[in-house]
Design a protein around this motif. Structure first.
Motif, PDB file in Angstrom:
ATOM      1  N   GLY A  44      38.775  49.410  38.463  1.00 39.52           N
ATOM      2  CA  GLY A  44      37.355  49.311  38.135  1.00 39.52           C
ATOM      3  C   GLY A  44      36.964  47.855  38.063  1.00 39.52           C
ATOM      4  N   ASP A  45      36.419  47.442  36.913  1.00 39.02           N
ATOM      5  CA  ASP A  45      36.045  46.043  36.704  1.00 39.02           C
ATOM      6  C   ASP A  45      37.131  45.269  35.975  1.00 39.02           C
ATOM      7  N   ARG A  46      38.255  45.906  35.686  1.00 35.56           N
ATOM      8  CA  ARG A  46      39.318  45.272  34.917  1.00 35.56           C
ATOM      9  C   ARG A  46      40.453  44.841  35.836  1.00 35.56           C
ATOM     10  N   LEU A  47      41.070  43.713  35.478  1.00 36.26           N
ATOM     11  CA  LEU A  47      42.252  43.227  36.171  1.00 36.26           C
ATOM     12  C   LEU A  47      43.451  43.543  35.277  1.00 36.26           C
ATOM     13  N   VAL A  48      44.349  44.406  35.754  1.00 36.51           N
ATOM     14  CA  VAL A  48      45.451  44.904  34.927  1.00 36.51           C
ATOM     15  C   VAL A  48      46.771  44.440  35.527  1.00 36.51           C
ATOM     16  N   VAL A 103      48.730  31.062  43.692  1.00 39.20           N
ATOM     17  CA  VAL A 103      48.037  32.326  43.410  1.00 39.20           C
ATOM     18  C   VAL A 103      47.314  32.748  44.679  1.00 39.20           C
ATOM     19  N   ALA A 104      47.619  33.979  45.122  1.00 34.70           N
ATOM     20  CA  ALA A 104      47.006  34.493  46.348  1.00 34.70           C
ATOM     21  C   ALA A 104      46.266  35.788  46.048  1.00 34.70           C
ATOM     22  N   PRO A 105      44.990  35.888  46.473  1.00 34.50           N
ATOM     23  CA  PRO A 105      44.275  37.158  46.298  1.00 34.50           C
ATOM     24  C   PRO A 105      44.810  38.200  47.277  1.00 34.50           C
ATOM     25  N   LEU A 106      44.810  39.443  46.857  1.00 35.05           N
ATOM     26  CA  LEU A 106      45.233  40.554  47.713  1.00 35.05           C
ATOM     27  C   LEU A 106      43.986  41.166  48.318  1.00 35.05           C
ATOM     28  N   LEU A 107      43.725  40.849  49.574  1.00 34.28           N
ATOM     29  CA  LEU A 107      42.493  41.238  50.252  1.00 34.28           C
ATOM     30  C   LEU A 107      42.805  42.206  51.376  1.00 34.28           C
ATOM     31  N   VAL A 108      42.000  43.273  51.483  1.00 33.31           N
ATOM     32  CA  VAL A 108      42.137  44.219  52.585  1.00 33.31           C
ATOM     33  C   VAL A 108      40.803  44.903  52.798  1.00 33.31           C
ATOM     34  N   GLY A 131      37.970  43.794  53.385  1.00 33.41           N
ATOM     35  CA  GLY A 131      36.870  43.155  52.681  1.00 33.41           C
ATOM     36  C   GLY A 131      36.844  43.415  51.193  1.00 33.41           C
ATOM     37  N   GLU A 132      37.881  44.020  50.651  1.00 36.13           N
ATOM     38  CA  GLU A 132      37.928  44.363  49.231  1.00 36.13           C
ATOM     39  C   GLU A 132      39.080  43.622  48.572  1.00 36.13           C
ATOM     40  N   THR A 133      38.846  43.136  47.358  1.00 36.89           N
ATOM     41  CA  THR A 133      39.882  42.446  46.591  1.00 36.89           C
ATOM     42  C   THR A 133      40.629  43.466  45.744  1.00 36.89           C
ATOM     43  N   LEU A 134      41.915  43.648  46.049  1.00 36.23           N
ATOM     44  CA  LEU A 134      42.721  44.605  45.286  1.00 36.23           C
ATOM     45  C   LEU A 134      43.301  43.991  44.025  1.00 36.23           C
ATOM     46  N   GLY A 135      43.510  42.664  44.029  1.00 37.31           N
ATOM     47  CA  GLY A 135      44.093  42.013  42.864  1.00 37.31           C
ATOM     48  C   GLY A 135      44.607  40.634  43.204  1.00 37.31           C
ATOM     49  N   LEU A 136      45.616  40.179  42.440  1.00 33.70           N
ATOM     50  CA  LEU A 136      46.180  38.849  42.594  1.00 33.70           C
ATOM     51  C   LEU A 136      47.702  38.923  42.629  1.00 33.70           C
ATOM     52  N   MET A 137      48.302  37.985  43.349  1.00 37.59           N
ATOM     53  CA  MET A 137      49.753  37.783  43.310  1.00 37.59           C
ATOM     54  C   MET A 137      50.007  36.350  42.868  1.00 37.59           C
ATOM     55  N   TYR A 138      50.745  36.191  41.780  1.00 39.64           N
ATOM     56  CA  TYR A 138      50.983  34.885  41.160  1.00 39.64           C
ATOM     57  C   TYR A 138      52.469  34.573  41.265  1.00 39.64           C
ATOM     58  N   LEU A 139      52.818  33.407  41.834  1.00 40.84           N
ATOM     59  CA  LEU A 139      54.196  32.948  41.916  1.00 40.84           C
ATOM     60  C   LEU A 139      54.303  31.601  41.220  1.00 40.84           C
ATOM     61  N   GLY A 140      55.352  31.414  40.415  1.00 42.61           N
ATOM     62  CA  GLY A 140      55.515  30.161  39.684  1.00 42.61           C
ATOM     63  C   GLY A 140      56.946  29.670  39.688  1.00 42.61           C
ATOM     64  N   ASP A 154      60.423  31.659  40.337  1.00 45.85           N
ATOM     65  CA  ASP A 154      61.073  32.004  39.071  1.00 45.85           C
ATOM     66  C   ASP A 154      60.286  33.070  38.325  1.00 45.85           C
ATOM     67  N   HIS A 155      58.992  33.154  38.601  1.00 45.27           N
ATOM     68  CA  HIS A 155      58.118  34.105  37.907  1.00 45.27           C
ATOM     69  C   HIS A 155      57.158  34.721  38.926  1.00 45.27           C
ATOM     70  N   CYS A 156      56.959  36.019  38.803  1.00 47.80           N
ATOM     71  CA  CYS A 156      56.033  36.710  39.701  1.00 47.80           C
ATOM     72  C   CYS A 156      55.198  37.682  38.885  1.00 47.80           C
ATOM     73  N   PHE A 157      53.889  37.540  38.977  1.00 47.97           N
ATOM     74  CA  PHE A 157      52.950  38.488  38.367  1.00 47.97           C
ATOM     75  C   PHE A 157      52.096  39.097  39.472  1.00 47.97           C
ATOM     76  N   ILE A 158      51.886  40.381  39.384  1.00 48.82           N
ATOM     77  CA  ILE A 158      50.964  41.055  40.301  1.00 48.82           C
ATOM     78  C   ILE A 158      49.987  41.851  39.447  1.00 48.82           C
ATOM     79  N   GLU A 159      48.724  41.584  39.664  1.00 44.46           N
ATOM     80  CA  GLU A 159      47.665  42.259  38.904  1.00 44.46           C
ATOM     81  C   GLU A 159      46.728  42.962  39.869  1.00 44.46           C
TER      82      GLU A 159
END
Length: 740
Positions: A180-184, A257-262, A264-273, A171-176
């Motif tokens: 840099g050091d910020r999660l947007v 919540v799943a981390p976006l990994l490629v 060896g680097e974390t690109l962000g997060l994918m959130y499903l609710g 019902d809800h999807c967020f991708i951040e």
């Protein structure tokens, strides 16, 4: 107890064929041999998002909402089943409310009692919402991979991910994403018709800070997919008070919540609710869903990483284009100019993988002597940053060569040599040079707005289009030379590039373009239009715009040919003035007494043109200096060689032997021409003579009586220079009439 099959009347009515189809939670669709819809049951209306709509006889199976990219698959289904086979697969379906769902379908033949296939029976259900989730999982992952593989931009990739998952899986999807050091937050997608109120969940573009102990923070730190199966039995710190309150209002039930990994680097997060905003069979995720979302996140991370790398390469190439193409066009008398540059859309083909489609197309407008202008359009073979870098070197070289005021053919000959110089050095096994120069098409034109004379030379480039009197035609070019960089060794450039001259009619427009303007990718039918067809369409539409201003012509040209461009595209449009520009010209004998006459002519012309008195006096002073220089050098010029034909035996040659009157006649025949031109903000002065020697500034000694004339011209004129002509040379200078 009754025997099996011994049913009451009520049970028998309930199990009637029509009743079963009406109540079965399985979509049933029947078509004829031509894929026209004959029947669908109520569940099919619900699944395909078309409630209350009975199928019309002439409606095809494609009207169920199957997305266009899956139409070939639907056609293949029909062909296979009509031959007696059974088909199974997954479709992307766009419902009537705009949502997208994945539908798992099976198709079998509908047979007549005679055994002939008379139609198709399709059964369908929503993927991942049945007891066959494990079977559906691999098919849906394949579909997701296909959709993400064609995405070349970050924003487009994220949008596709959200469309695939909401409301199909969440019902809800967020991708951040990390910046840099910020999660947007980059995506905030929700079920149709609902959006979070202001001051609750953070909007797109906001920085996201998950508190320590939050399940999203845990997913980031551990780099693993985290499942919250039931919020009613779990407690986590909330990112904000407003967000926590909204979670209670919408009834959040479960989240993954799943981390976006490629790499060896974390690109962000994918959130499903999941929440109470929708009515689902199961409002909670389970371990199967967690593993499935983790697999999706892996593919999403790879797609985002590819998109980021592609955008970085594209940005590099576009930066070359932006800073290597002219920043601003000069204001020129008697000429209107408009330019356009468009890179092609990205393309994962041509046998070279995904390409930026930014290439080596370029244009330039170069002010030359006495108001003349050099115009160039060119195209470097290939795409990407390398082509753009080569383009920048060629453009800089051509601007430098153009300042010599040589003929267009000479300029292209020098540019051809330059393409060999900049070729990437390569050696064969024996150490011999095997460098291959870039292949470049180019056309260089020189336009004189006062005489309307257009001189040009062509190096394998498409002829410009001439727009005049409601017509659009290719300009006739007799000599189309070879592209730069392909001339055979031993073949002199003078034999390849020829200069031609045309007179441009008053008010006529020229459209110079690179081949990206007429090259188009194959249409939906797979057919690629020929260059002749697209050029015909272009000319037909531009002919109606022949009287429009250059900006409108440029805009019309960019959209005249339908279809997606297959190459980057540069356009340059110029239009000649409707009226004649002011010019005065007179030829004088090369005698000292004529210096005053030349000055008087200039003074009268400047007065008639209302040139400010201070500027007119300065121009007259410099006219005197240049004309005096011409007259003085005319008297010391070498006597032209004459041929003497004598009948009889050869005469003995003596150094003292002279022909009476020959020298005096030659010197007395010398003359110079003074040409004055007025522009909008400047006047130009040109002095022509037969001496081939080009003037240069020299340092005059303290006691020298001369040698300071050109120094004064250099100091007082805005610009000055000299150029060779067919008869000798021309010395020119420019005096601004408005400011310095």
């Amino acid at each position: 107890m009754k025997r099996w099959g011994d049913l009451s009347q009520d049970a028998a009515d309930h199990l009637a064929a029509g009743s079963v189809l009406d109540h079965a939670e399985m979509a049933v669709v029947v078509t004829d041999r031509f894929s026209n819809l004959l029947y669908w049951n109520p569940f099919a209306e619900k699944l395909f998002g078309r409630p209350g709509r009975a199928p019309s006889r002439d409606a095809s199976v494609l009207s169920l909402g199957i997305m266009e990219k899956d139409h070939p698959q639907a056609i293949e289904l029909a062909k296979h089943v009509l031959k007696g086979g059974v088909w199974e697969g997954t479709f992307d379906v766009k419902r009537g409310d705009g949502t997208i769902v994945y539908v798992r379908a099976q198709a079998v033949p509908l047979r007549h009692t005679s055994g002939a296939v008379t139609g198709i029976v399709i059964t369908a259900r929503e993927a991942l919402r049945s007891n066959e989730r494990e079977k559906d999982r691999f098919g849906l992952l394949e579909r997701i991979g296909e959709r993400l593989a064609g995405s070349l931009y970050v924003e487009e990739t994220l949008k596709r991910v959200a469309e695939m998952l909401v409301p199909q899986f969440a019902d809800h999807c967020f991708i951040e994403l990390m910046e840099g050091d910020r999660l947007v937050r980059r995506v905030s997608q929700h079920v149709q018709g609902w959006s979070p109120p202001s001051g609750t969940w953070k909007p797109v573009g906001a920085e996201i800070r998950y508190p320590s102990g939050h399940y999203a923070d845990t997913a980031l730190r551990r780099q693993e997919t985290i499942l919250v199966e039931d919020f009613a039995t779990s407690s986590f710190p909330a990112p904000s008070e407003g967000g926590a309150r909204l979670c209670g209002e919408v009834g959040m039930t479960s989240a993954i919540v799943a981390p976006l990994l490629v790499r060896g680097e974390t690109l962000g997060l994918m959130y499903l609710g999941l929440s109470n905003l929708t009515d689902r069979r199961s409002p909670h995720y389970d371990a199967f869903d967690r593993d499935f979302v983790g697999a999706i996140a892996t593919r999403v991370a790879v797609a985002i990483d590819n998109a980021l790398l592609f955008e970085e390469e594209r940005h590099t190439a576009e930066s070359f284009q932006k800073y290597l193409l002219p920043r601003a066009l000069p204001q020129l008398d008697g000429l209107q100019i408009a330019v356009r540059y468009y890179p092609a859309a990205p393309l994962a083909s041509h046998g070279q993988g995904i390409q930026t489609q930014v290439g080596g197309d370029w244009y330039d407008v170069i002010p030359l002597s006495a108001g003349r202008v050099g115009i160039v359009i060119g195209d470097v073979e290939g795409r990407g940053a390398k082509a753009a870098a080569i383009m920048g070197q060629l453009r800089a070289a051509l601007r430098a060569f153009a300042q010599d005021d040589k003929s267009p053919a000479d300029i292209l000959a020098r540019l051809d040599e330059w393409t060999r110089i900049i070729a990437t050095p390569e050696k064969d096994d024996n150490g011999a040079d095997v460098s291959i120069p870039p292949i470049v098409t180019c056309q260089y034109l020189v336009y004189d707005a006062w005489s309307r004379q257009l001189s040009f030379a062509n190096a394998g480039h498409a002829p410009p289009l001439l727009l005049v009197d409601g017509q659009c035609l290719e300009m006739d070019i007799e000599e189309v030379g070879q592209p730069l960089g392909v001339r055979a060794k031993g073949l002199h450039a003078d034999l390849v590039y020829k200069e031609e001259t045309r007179t441009l009619p008053p008010g006529a427009a020229l459209l110079l373009y690179t081949d990206g303007l007429i090259d188009r990718r194959p249409g939906r039918d797979g057919r690629m239009p020929s260059d002749a067809e697209t050029l015909g369409v272009l000319c037909e539409k531009l002919a109606k715009m022949s009287e429009a201003d250059v900006e409108r012509i440029a805009d019309a040209a960019t959209v005249a040919v339908p279809g997606e461009i297959d190459d980057d595209m540069a356009i340059l449009v110029v239009r000649s003035a409707d009226g004649d520009l002011d010019v005065e010209e007179r030829t004088f004998p090369a005698q000292p007494i004529m210096v005053g006459e030349a000055r008087r002519m200039a003074s009268e012309a400047f007065a008639g043109w209302n040139v400010p008195e201070e500027r007119a006096e300065l121009a007259c002073l410099l006219v005197s200096e240049v004309v005096t220089n011409v007259v003085l050098h005319a008297s010391t010029a070498t006597v032209p060689r004459r041929e003497l034909s004598v009948e009889g035996p050869p005469l003995p040659f003596e150094e003292s032997w002279d022909i009476p009157g020959m020298e005096e006649e030659a010197v007395g025949d010398k003359e110079f021409t003074l040409r004055l031109r007025r522009g909008g903000e400047s006047v130009w002065v040109e002095v022509f003579d037969q001496d081939l020697r080009l003037p240069r500034i020299r340092s005059a000694g303290e006691n020298d009586e001369g040698g300071r004339g050109l120094y004064l011209v250099d100091q007082l004129a805005r610009r000055w220079g000299s150029r060779p002509t067919k008869e000798g040379k021309a010395v020119w200078f420019e005096i601004p009439t408005r400011g310095r």
